[in-house]
Design a protein around this motif. Structure first.
Motif, PDB file in Angstrom:
ATOM      1  N   MET A   1       1.020  -1.157  -0.122  1.00 53.64           N
ATOM      2  CA  MET A   1       0.056   0.113   0.017  1.00 53.64           C
ATOM      3  C   MET A   1       0.875   1.105  -0.241  1.00 53.64           C
ATOM      4  N   LYS A   2       0.492   1.963  -0.947  1.00 53.40           N
ATOM      5  CA  LYS A   2       1.238   3.408  -0.945  1.00 53.40           C
ATOM      6  C   LYS A   2       1.083   4.330   0.362  1.00 53.40           C
ATOM      7  N   PRO A   3       2.280   5.109   0.675  1.00 48.36           N
ATOM      8  CA  PRO A   3       2.140   6.013   1.866  1.00 48.36           C
ATOM      9  C   PRO A   3       1.580   7.260   1.793  1.00 48.36           C
ATOM     10  N   TYR A   4       1.022   7.364   0.525  1.00 49.81           N
ATOM     11  CA  TYR A   4       0.241   8.474   0.039  1.00 49.81           C
ATOM     12  C   TYR A   4      -0.896   8.447  -0.724  1.00 49.81           C
ATOM     13  N   THR A   5      -1.673   9.451  -0.986  1.00 46.51           N
ATOM     14  CA  THR A   5      -2.750   9.220  -1.675  1.00 46.51           C
ATOM     15  C   THR A   5      -2.523  10.111  -2.962  1.00 46.51           C
ATOM     16  N   ASP A   6      -2.649   9.535  -4.167  1.00 50.49           N
ATOM     17  CA  ASP A   6      -2.751  10.269  -5.260  1.00 50.49           C
ATOM     18  C   ASP A   6      -3.668  11.280  -5.627  1.00 50.49           C
ATOM     19  N   VAL A   7      -3.257  12.611  -6.027  1.00 51.32           N
ATOM     20  CA  VAL A   7      -4.508  13.549  -6.454  1.00 51.32           C
ATOM     21  C   VAL A   7      -3.918  14.203  -7.548  1.00 51.32           C
ATOM     22  N   ALA A   8      -5.144  14.283  -8.663  1.00 55.77           N
ATOM     23  CA  ALA A   8      -4.885  15.076  -9.812  1.00 55.77           C
ATOM     24  C   ALA A   8      -5.376  16.326  -9.915  1.00 55.77           C
ATOM     25  N   ALA A   9      -4.946  17.289 -10.341  1.00 58.82           N
ATOM     26  CA  ALA A   9      -5.699  18.731 -10.472  1.00 58.82           C
ATOM     27  C   ALA A   9      -5.345  19.252 -11.876  1.00 58.82           C
ATOM     28  N   ALA A  10      -6.049  20.205 -12.210  1.00 61.47           N
ATOM     29  CA  ALA A  10      -6.081  20.940 -13.428  1.00 61.47           C
ATOM     30  C   ALA A  10      -5.597  22.347 -13.276  1.00 61.47           C
ATOM     31  N   LEU A  11      -4.610  22.811 -14.218  1.00 65.41           N
ATOM     32  CA  LEU A  11      -4.249  24.219 -14.154  1.00 65.41           C
ATOM     33  C   LEU A  11      -4.893  24.592 -15.465  1.00 65.41           C
ATOM     34  N   ILE A  12      -5.982  25.414 -15.545  1.00 63.79           N
ATOM     35  CA  ILE A  12      -6.792  25.646 -16.870  1.00 63.79           C
ATOM     36  C   ILE A  12      -6.544  27.146 -16.978  1.00 63.79           C
ATOM     37  N   TRP A  13      -5.973  27.709 -18.208  1.00 57.92           N
ATOM     38  CA  TRP A  13      -5.780  29.043 -18.546  1.00 57.92           C
ATOM     39  C   TRP A  13      -6.914  29.471 -19.448  1.00 57.92           C
ATOM     40  N   ASP A  14      -7.090  30.722 -19.284  1.00 53.71           N
ATOM     41  CA  ASP A  14      -7.788  31.586 -20.260  1.00 53.71           C
ATOM     42  C   ASP A  14      -7.229  32.907 -20.592  1.00 53.71           C
ATOM     43  N   GLY A  15      -6.388  32.804 -21.507  1.00 53.95           N
ATOM     44  CA  GLY A  15      -5.578  34.155 -21.667  1.00 53.95           C
ATOM     45  C   GLY A  15      -4.413  34.125 -20.432  1.00 53.95           C
ATOM     46  N   ASP A  16      -4.485  35.247 -19.908  1.00 54.59           N
ATOM     47  CA  ASP A  16      -3.361  35.419 -18.973  1.00 54.59           C
ATOM     48  C   ASP A  16      -4.063  35.075 -17.373  1.00 54.59           C
ATOM     49  N   ARG A  17      -4.962  34.507 -17.121  1.00 51.65           N
ATOM     50  CA  ARG A  17      -5.814  34.134 -16.148  1.00 51.65           C
ATOM     51  C   ARG A  17      -5.942  32.479 -15.876  1.00 51.65           C
ATOM     52  N   PHE A  18      -6.055  32.164 -14.818  1.00 50.87           N
ATOM     53  CA  PHE A  18      -6.206  30.641 -14.585  1.00 50.87           C
ATOM     54  C   PHE A  18      -7.360  30.417 -13.661  1.00 50.87           C
ATOM     55  N   LEU A  19      -7.899  29.159 -13.512  1.00 45.16           N
ATOM     56  CA  LEU A  19      -8.990  28.996 -12.800  1.00 45.16           C
ATOM     57  C   LEU A  19      -8.661  28.309 -11.352  1.00 45.16           C
ATOM     58  N   ILE A  20      -9.542  29.042 -10.490  1.00 46.30           N
ATOM     59  CA  ILE A  20      -9.247  28.368  -9.202  1.00 46.30           C
ATOM     60  C   ILE A  20     -10.906  28.372  -8.414  1.00 46.30           C
ATOM     61  N   CYS A  21     -11.100  27.308  -7.674  1.00 43.11           N
ATOM     62  CA  CYS A  21     -12.288  27.149  -7.013  1.00 43.11           C
ATOM     63  C   CYS A  21     -12.228  27.250  -5.498  1.00 43.11           C
ATOM     64  N   ARG A  22     -13.263  27.501  -4.801  1.00 48.88           N
ATOM     65  CA  ARG A  22     -13.259  27.856  -3.435  1.00 48.88           C
ATOM     66  C   ARG A  22     -13.934  26.512  -2.792  1.00 48.88           C
ATOM     67  N   ARG A  23     -13.562  26.026  -2.022  1.00 44.65           N
ATOM     68  CA  ARG A  23     -13.872  24.892  -1.131  1.00 44.65           C
ATOM     69  C   ARG A  23     -15.064  25.403  -0.666  1.00 44.65           C
ATOM     70  N   PRO A  24     -16.253  24.296  -0.362  1.00 45.29           N
ATOM     71  CA  PRO A  24     -17.438  24.511   0.510  1.00 45.29           C
ATOM     72  C   PRO A  24     -17.158  24.670   1.738  1.00 45.29           C
ATOM     73  N   ILE A  78      -4.011  12.850   6.187  1.00 46.29           N
ATOM     74  CA  ILE A  78      -3.465  12.257   5.038  1.00 46.29           C
ATOM     75  C   ILE A  78      -2.210  12.720   4.382  1.00 46.29           C
ATOM     76  N   THR A  79      -1.644  12.036   3.879  1.00 48.74           N
ATOM     77  CA  THR A  79      -0.596  12.602   2.884  1.00 48.74           C
ATOM     78  C   THR A  79      -0.775  12.251   1.444  1.00 48.74           C
ATOM     79  N   VAL A  80      -0.790  13.357   0.652  1.00 49.94           N
ATOM     80  CA  VAL A  80      -1.166  13.487  -0.620  1.00 49.94           C
ATOM     81  C   VAL A  80      -0.027  13.756  -1.631  1.00 49.94           C
ATOM     82  N   ARG A  81      -0.013  13.125  -2.881  1.00 53.61           N
ATOM     83  CA  ARG A  81       0.964  13.525  -3.917  1.00 53.61           C
ATOM     84  C   ARG A  81       0.017  14.003  -4.903  1.00 53.61           C
TER      85      ARG A  81
END
Length: 420
Positions: A1-24, A78-81
């Motif tokens: 079992m891996k000592p960490y949890t894999d997480v994938a995220a996206a860096l999405i650009w629109d021109g010179d700006r990128f998208l961020i999301c606020r957690r609930p 939790i430890t995340v990669r």
């Protein structure tokens, strides 16, 4: 079992700006900002995870491109990669299916938002690549004897120092113009004239600078207010000018007593006692490494200093004396390239910086003297040092040189090493 949890995220650009999301508000890291993404499920590739999470959270279809950066982060539970992919939207417009807010921001706007801790290094890299990473501000100082501010008490070389600068207040102005932020009062003994010390401190504050203090341990072990009356007026006034005053001391030692163990025990004992009052009196303590010169001194090595430091790492640390350390490595140990222990560097609260010349210390940082300045500065910065890079030179050591030009050149050399 891996000592960490894999997480994938996206860096999405629109021109010179990128998208961020606020957690609930009802989830962990509530209301912090993040990149869209989530944990990988069994059997998924990270790219598949990214596509699924973007569809579930934002109702968009994305095409993952090359990874932007990968980081590891440990939360309490939790430890995340985290692998952040460059990605483009191929279908849909982002919708708030799970998040409480969405924003398109520029790299320069990153400091205006509070992000999840795992994103810290990624955000710094985004700002670096965009050329908007704020320049880190470092603190630079210089040691000056308090008596130099009083012509009646100043020694000949100190009067000459004042004359070459056009007075001590002019010297302070020059230091500030050169980028200095602090002046160290060297030395303030426990029984010094408290009112005289305060008068000097006020002149330094009026010049727009802050103070540190090179002190000494008293003969009697006791609480700070009792055994160090000379600094009490300064500490009371300092609260209006700076967050705290760093006080550097040497360990107890002797030229003719072999009981080094007692010196070490007494040093740790008084530092532990003083740490109890540090928060409310407004000071921090630093124990300096010394040059080995025949004395019975438990502080003549970095390891010895570490052994005497109390556990209160937030209030008591080390003072890295560049010149003393290099002297020991060069002349005593024959290992001039050896660096101090990482534990010593991580505990550093203050520095004393001076060069060597003809087997003597406290020389200026100019041609003709030796000191691996850049190496030691780089090591401290790597360790996360936040204290003052303080130049501690003795002008009486170089009477043949012009004091004003030599001090200016030395400060410029120090500043260049710190800022590179």
């Amino acid at each position: 079992m891996k000592p960490y949890t894999d997480v994938a995220a996206a860096l999405i650009w629109d021109g010179d700006r990128f998208l961020i999301c606020r957690r609930p508000a009802h989830k962990s890291n509530a209301l912090l900002w993040e990149f869209v993404g989530g944990k990988a499920e069994p059997g998924e590739t990270l790219e598949e995870t990214l596509i699924r999470e973007c569809r579930e959270e934002l109702a968009i279809t994305v095409e993952p491109r090359e990874p932007f950066m990968q980081v590891m982060h440990t939360y309490p539970d939790i430890t995340v990669r985290l692998t952040l992919f460059n990605a483009v939207i191929t279908e849909g417009e982002p919708q708030m299916l799970e998040h409480s807010d969405l924003r398109w921001i520029t790299p320069a706007e990153i400091p205006e938002y509070d992000f999840c801790p795992a994103d810290k290094d990624i955000l710094r890299e985004i700002m670096r690549r965009a050329g908007c990473l704020p320049k880190e501000e470092y603190k630079i100082g210089m040691s000056i004897a308090p008596r130099a501010f009083d012509p009646a008490k100043a020694k000949e070389h100190e009067r000459r120092l004042a004359e070459e600068f056009g007075g001590m207040d002019a010297l302070l102005r020059t230091l500030k113009e050169l980028g200095a932020t602090h002046v160290e009062l060297r030395t303030v003994s426990p029984n010094a004239d408290g009112e005289a010390m305060l008068a000097v401190a006020k002149r330094i504050w009026e010049a727009g600078l802050k103070i540190t203090v090179h002190g000494s341990l008293p003969e009697t072990i006791g609480r700070f207010e009792t055994v160090y009356p000379s600094l009490m007026q300064i500490l009371r006034e300092a609260k209006a000018h700076q967050n705290f005053v760093n006080i550097t001391v040497h360990a107890y030692s002797s030229e003719d007593d072999t009981d080094v163990a007692k010196f070490a025990t007494d040093t740790k004992r008084i530092l532990s006692l003083w740490a109890e009052d540090a928060e409310h009196l407004g000071y921090r303590l630093a124990l300096e490494n010394n040059r080995r010169k025949g004395e019975y001194d438990p502080g003549n090595s970095c390891e010895g200093v570490l052994e005497m430091l109390p556990d209160r790492a937030d209030l008591v640390g080390s003072c890295f004396d560049f010149g003393h350390y290099y002297y020991n490595m060069l002349y005593n140990d024959g290992t001039p390239d050896k660096m101090p222990p990482e534990a010593f560097l991580h505990r550093a609260f203050h520095t004393h910086i001076h060069a060597l010349c003809e087997k003597k210390t406290h020389f200026p940082l100019v041609k003709g003297s030796v000191m691996p300045l850049e190496c030691y500065v780089k090591a401290l910065k790597k360790a996360g040092y936040k204290g003052v890079f303080n130049m501690e030179i003795n002008v009486e050591r170089f009477p043949e040189l012009p004091y004003r030009e030599t001090i200016i050149a030395s400060l410029q050399a120090l500043r260049a090493a710190v800022e590179q």
